[in-house]
Scaffold this active site. Structure first.
Site, PDB file in Angstrom:
ATOM      1  N   LYS A   1      74.146  35.074  50.128  1.00 32.32           N
ATOM      2  CA  LYS A   1      74.860  36.271  49.701  1.00 32.32           C
ATOM      3  C   LYS A   1      76.089  36.499  50.569  1.00 32.32           C
ATOM      4  CE  LYS A   1      71.081  38.600  50.189  1.00 32.32           C
ATOM      5  NZ  LYS A   1      69.980  39.601  50.194  1.00 32.32           N
TER       6      LYS A   1
ATOM      7  N   THR B   1      75.279  51.009  48.430  1.00 29.18           N
ATOM      8  CA  THR B   1      74.836  49.614  48.483  1.00 29.18           C
ATOM      9  C   THR B   1      73.433  49.481  49.060  1.00 29.18           C
ATOM     10  OG1 THR B   1      75.927  49.385  50.642  1.00 29.18           O
ATOM     11  CG2 THR B   1      77.168  48.680  48.689  1.00 29.18           C
TER      12      THR B   1
ATOM     13  N   GLY C   1      69.755  48.804  49.261  1.00 31.55           N
ATOM     14  CA  GLY C   1      68.781  48.088  48.443  1.00 31.55           C
ATOM     15  C   GLY C   1      69.346  46.971  47.594  1.00 31.55           C
ATOM     16  N   THR C   2      70.594  46.585  47.824  1.00 34.62           N
ATOM     17  CA  THR C   2      71.173  45.524  47.002  1.00 34.62           C
ATOM     18  C   THR C   2      70.413  44.201  47.161  1.00 34.62           C
ATOM     19  OG1 THR C   2      72.793  45.168  48.765  1.00 34.62           O
ATOM     20  CG2 THR C   2      73.509  46.442  46.872  1.00 34.62           C
ATOM     21  N   GLY C   3      70.003  43.886  48.385  1.00 31.34           N
ATOM     22  CA  GLY C   3      69.293  42.627  48.608  1.00 31.34           C
ATOM     23  C   GLY C   3      67.943  42.598  47.944  1.00 31.34           C
ATOM     24  N   CYS C   4      67.185  43.685  48.095  1.00 27.94           N
ATOM     25  CA  CYS C   4      65.879  43.782  47.436  1.00 27.94           C
ATOM     26  C   CYS C   4      66.038  43.671  45.925  1.00 27.94           C
ATOM     27  CB  CYS C   4      65.220  45.118  47.769  1.00 27.94           C
ATOM     28  SG  CYS C   4      65.005  45.474  49.515  1.00 27.94           S
TER      29      CYS C   4
END
Length: 265
Positions: A175, A208, A210-213
């Site tokens: 990412k 932004t 929680g974008t990874g989860c």
């Protein structure tokens, strides 16, 4: 297969609803999957940050996972916040009892800076989770911690991704949100067969959290439905980008995404 894919999510709870299990469930549902969970920890948090973390007992974590796998089953697994060496070891053992592909999000630090993985557990993630990952989804700081390489540009993303493939991951989604590349954000999907660039405009927003989860769970939902990896990742990537654009502006800090936009579209 285009039926409702079953995703077992093994991760921590976010009381603010923007990340963790709550974001995972919303993302899997929006992307056409069925979400089941094994909660690893309860966090006290909101958009301003994490103020406390309560790890759950290892036997309880395993019991949740076993209850789901023995009855409902899973077409994909997704791991998020694990926290400790002991939890990493127990979750790795759970993954070994299922043939379903695992999406591993190596969660280390919350958006507000609170550590969510003990420093001693980084090595356990490296040795136990990476080799079990059908798809690994690190951001730049996580990739740096796992490989010891600097990730400051696309070449750095590529080198770190290749190193993670060497450590045993079958695919790596590097990412690029933490990589300062001006007006664009580039994520890089690497497999042993090649690479795919996912590039879009950098959205100027504080929403932004929680974008990874969300991205990892959306990928798991696509995989659970039988989509080819590249398609599952591309659809998840587009879903998250739009969820950021439509963020509802909740809270006073790093706000949540609009996870449900696809359900209203």
């Amino acid at each position: 297969m285009t039926s409702l894919g079953r995703v077992l999510i093994i991760a921590g709870s976010d009381s603010g609803g923007g990340a963790g299990i709550q974001a995972d469930i919303k993302a899997v549902t929006a992307m056409g999957g069925f979400a089941a969970t094994a909660i690893t920890a309860i966090t006290v948090q909101n958009t301003l940050g994490v103020s406390d973390v309560f790890p759950l007992p290892l036997d309880l974590i395993e019991a949740q996972g076993r209850a789901v796998l023995d009855d409902i089953g899973a077409d994909a697994l997704k791991t998020g916040m694990l926290g400790t060496v002991e939890t990493v070891e127990r979750v790795a053992a759970i993954l070994d009892t299922s043939d379903a592909p695992a999406v591993v999000d190596p969660v280390m630090i919350a958006k507000g800076g609170h550590p969510l993985l003990a420093e001693a557990a980084v090595g356990a993630v490296r040795s136990l989770m990476i080799p079990r990952a059908a798809l690994l989804t690190p951001n730049a700081p996580e990739a740096e911690a796992l490989t010891g390489l600097t990730v400051a540009d696309l070449d750095g993303q590529r080198r770190a991704g290749e190193a993670l493939l060497e450590l045993g991951a079958r695919a790596v989604l590097m990412k690029g949100g933490h990589v300062e590349t001006g007006a664009t954000v580039t994520d890089l999907l690497l497999t042993r067969d090649g690479e795919t660039l996912l590039e879009g405009e950098r959205i100027d927003t504080t929403s932004t959290h929680g974008t990874g989860c969300t991205l990892a769970s959306a990928c798991a939902a696509g995989i659970s439905r039988g989509l080819p990896l590249e398609q599952a990742v591309a659809e998840a990537w587009a879903y998250v980008a739009e969820a950021i654009r439509r963020a509802p502006g909740l809270g006073q800090g790093h706000g949540p995404l609009d996870h449900g936009w696809r359900l209203r579209a």
